[in-house]
Design a protein around this motif. Structure first.
Motif, PDB file in Angstrom:
ATOM      1  N   HIS A  26       0.817  -1.219   0.000  1.00 41.30           N
ATOM      2  CA  HIS A  26       0.000   0.000   0.000  1.00 41.30           C
ATOM      3  C   HIS A  26       0.850   1.269   0.000  1.00 41.30           C
ATOM      4  N   ARG A  27       2.162   1.101  -0.059  1.00 39.21           N
ATOM      5  CA  ARG A  27       3.061   2.247   0.028  1.00 39.21           C
ATOM      6  C   ARG A  27       3.662   2.580  -1.340  1.00 39.21           C
ATOM      7  N   TYR A  28       2.812   2.731  -2.325  1.00 42.15           N
ATOM      8  CA  TYR A  28       3.226   3.092  -3.672  1.00 42.15           C
ATOM      9  C   TYR A  28       2.374   4.243  -4.179  1.00 42.15           C
ATOM     10  N   LYS A  29       2.999   5.119  -4.921  1.00 43.79           N
ATOM     11  CA  LYS A  29       2.266   6.144  -5.653  1.00 43.79           C
ATOM     12  C   LYS A  29       2.128   5.663  -7.095  1.00 43.79           C
ATOM     13  N   THR A  30       0.897   5.594  -7.569  1.00 43.28           N
ATOM     14  CA  THR A  30       0.637   5.079  -8.917  1.00 43.28           C
ATOM     15  C   THR A  30       0.310   6.222  -9.869  1.00 43.28           C
ATOM     16  N   TYR A  31       0.982   6.240 -11.013  1.00 42.40           N
ATOM     17  CA  TYR A  31       0.695   7.242 -12.038  1.00 42.40           C
ATOM     18  C   TYR A  31       1.031   6.642 -13.397  1.00 42.40           C
ATOM     19  N   THR A  32       0.736   7.347 -14.445  1.00 42.15           N
ATOM     20  CA  THR A  32       1.002   6.840 -15.803  1.00 42.15           C
ATOM     21  C   THR A  32       1.892   7.815 -16.558  1.00 42.15           C
ATOM     22  N   ILE A  33       2.649   7.268 -17.493  1.00 43.93           N
ATOM     23  CA  ILE A  33       3.426   8.079 -18.428  1.00 43.93           C
ATOM     24  C   ILE A  33       3.117   7.581 -19.836  1.00 43.93           C
ATOM     25  N   PRO A  34       3.130   8.474 -20.823  1.00 41.99           N
ATOM     26  CA  PRO A  34       2.790   8.035 -22.186  1.00 41.99           C
ATOM     27  C   PRO A  34       3.870   7.143 -22.776  1.00 41.99           C
ATOM     28  N   LYS A  35       3.453   6.123 -23.528  1.00 37.67           N
ATOM     29  CA  LYS A  35       4.381   5.278 -24.268  1.00 37.67           C
ATOM     30  C   LYS A  35       4.675   5.916 -25.617  1.00 37.67           C
TER      31      LYS A  35
END
Length: 302
Positions: A26-35
């Protein structure tokens, strides 16, 4: 126990350390980056306190795991040019991409590797409870993540048996084998060898219990000297040279011109510095051509 060693080395209260380990997923920051190819890549970045534990495990456990020589990514003293050079003089190349590589590597795969290294890790891991604690630190839920500093070296360790098998099989077929992270390359100067090899690879992956990987057919490709041969983004020329792609050269020239006319942000300037350092390691003659065209001051400043 390994948690006692971590607590002692990092000067952390054991109760606090235990709490971080048991809540690690539970100790993660989730985000996205473009491919570059479209879509988005999911990044799970560990929180500072978890990353501290991961770096300890990286130094004291992961660094002692076996990695095959055919695995060329995430290795000190090697770069993508060295990898491309392995296939430079072959006429035919097969590139195979694995879908969702890091997340496809599961907790059980990591456990398998830790058990196989019981002799070299016996002074760090005393038994199954220690291995379970390490897996909690390294995995988010049941899988590796893109973002954890330990995932690259762990993926190489998990793939050791795969790399060993396909290195041996490739030698039997007169083929050169290498793996750069989730990209597997086979090359040869003999025609009509690589297509049957791909079929054999599919069967091997279907039968293999660990890790369970799937081929990304959209990124799997055959090339030859009659067409442009690409290895990890680098061009293998018909004259047996390794070159940057034309597109990357155009981008860099455009960025240098924008830099000269004060149109780059600090972030873009930093990115250009990285590109020039990358180009210098791959194709120094291109950086020299930039110096001749735009002046020594620009290249020195960057």
């Amino acid at each position: 126990m390994i948690l006692d060693k971590i607590a002692s080395d990092l000067v952390l209260p054991r109760d606090y350390l235990l709490r971080v380990v048991w809540t690690a997923s539970h100790r993660y920051k989730t985000y996205t980056i473009p491919k570059r190819s479209g879509g988005a890549r999911i990044i799970n970045h560990p929180a500072r306190e978890l990353k501290l534990l991961q770096y300890w495990v990286l130094e004291n456990v992961c660094s002692r795991l076996k990695i095959h020589d055919a695995a060329t990514a995430y290795r000190n003293g090697r770069n993508i040019r060295d990898h491309a050079a392995i296939h430079l003089r072959q006429n035919y190349i097969l590139k195979v991409d694995f879908r969702d590589f890091f997340p496809s590597i599961r907790k059980n795969d990591v456990l398998r590797v830790l058990r196989e290294h019981v002799d070299v890790l016996k002074d760090s891991l005393e038994g199954e409870p220690d291995r379970d604690s390490v897996c909690r630190i390294l995995c988010r839920g049941e899988q590796l993540t893109i973002g954890a500093p330990t995932s690259p070296i762990l993926s190489n360790a998990v793939m050791f048996d795969f790399d060993t098998n396909w290195t041996k099989r490739s030698v039997e077929l007169g083929v050169v084998y290498s793996r750069y992270a989730d990209d597997v390359y086979f090359s040869t100067s003999t025609a009509n060898v690589l297509a049957p090899l791909l079929d054999e690879l599919r069967k091997d992956l279907h039968q293999r219990d660990s890790p369970r990987l799937q081929i990304n057919d959209e990124k799997t490709a055959f090339t030859s000297r009659k067409r442009r041969r690409l290895i990890t983004g680098l061009v293998l020329t018909p004259t047996f040279r390794i070159s940057l792609s034309r597109h990357r050269k155009r981008v860099m020239k455009s960025l240098v011109f924008s830099f000269l006319t004060d149109r780059l942000t600090k972030q873009q300037t930093d990115s250009l510095r990285g590109l020039i350092a990358y180009a210098r390691s791959v194709e120094p003659s291109f950086v020299e051509s930039l110096r001749r065209k735009y002046g020594e001051r620009v290249i020195t400043l960057l």
